[in-house]
Motif scaffolding. Structure first.
Motif: not given
Length: 228
Positions: A80-89, A169-175
């Motif tokens: 069981a997990e959550w997922a972050l989806v980057v759908a656009g900029p 994760w948004l802060d650590e691996i933004a690239d």
């Protein structure tokens, strides 16, 4: 690449072509507990990561919104997990959904990254905009149930406070989090005494503030034995 479509609470939909799929591992909020868990796994022959939390690139075509997961043998199970989806900029294009990382436990002892690439990452068909839930993200709750011999059993149950939050994760691996990326959160411990090698998995992400839920469910489908 895989095309996914998510239904949002306001009736809109978000379509995403997955070009990058990442699985976090050993991503508990309390890293001292994670270190103890790594030591336990090492005793079972599962290699320890070089660092924690870990991050495993997974083939993008393994992201799926499906009702059945094909497996090669009887020792595979979900997480069981959550997922972050980057759908656009734009910030409003960051979506949060429910997910289940179906993992080959036989292969895991030879390499966690290998095992992650041997099964599907199943995602829910609904999602929330991260901006709408981020202020109370720790209150969201993940639960998973497995079905075996016709009976359903709770196997995982924790709030998102148990895991590193999306903002980490948004802060650590933004690239790495470019449009088209899906990041799965990693998971937490299973409840003792429940057989994880089940016929069906169901996962729910519940928001007690809005009384909304996201869910997914799938059958574990054993493939025929190889010939030759």
């Amino acid at each position: 690449m895989t095309d996914l479509v998510f239904d949002l609470p306001d009736g809109a939909t978000a379509a995403v072509t997955v070009t990058r799929l990442l699985n976090a591992g050993y991503a508990g909020r309390e890293q001292e507990e994670v270190a103890a868990h790594v030591a336990e796994l090492a005793e079972l022959g599962i290699p320890a990561p070089a660092v924690t939390p870990a991050l495993y690139p997974v083939a993008p075509y393994l992201a799926a919104q499906v009702d059945g997961v094909p497996v090669q043998h009887g020792r595979t199970s979900g997480e069981a997990e959550w997922a972050l989806v980057v759908a656009g900029p734009a910030p409003e294009d960051l979506l949060l959904t429910v997910a289940c990382d179906h993992t080959d436990r036989e292969l895991e002892v030879h390499g966690v990254a290998w095992s992650k690439n041997a099964g599907l990452d199943v995602l829910g068909r609904g999602a929330w905009r991260l901006a709408d839930v981020e202020e109370h993200v720790d209150e969201l709750r993940l639960r998973a149930w497995v079905t075996a011999d016709g009976a359903e059993h709770l196997i995982q149950d924790a709030s998102l406070a148990a895991l590193l939050p999306p903002r980490y994760w948004l802060d650590e691996i933004a690239d790495l989090l470019v449009p088209g990326t899906v990041l799965l959160s990693g998971t937490f411990a299973m409840l003792p005494g429940v057989d994880q090698f089940a016929q069906h998995w169901r996962v729910e992400l519940a928001d007690p503030v809005t009384s909304r839920t996201l869910d997914l469910g799938y059958r574990v489908e054993r493939m025929p034995e190889p010939i030759g």
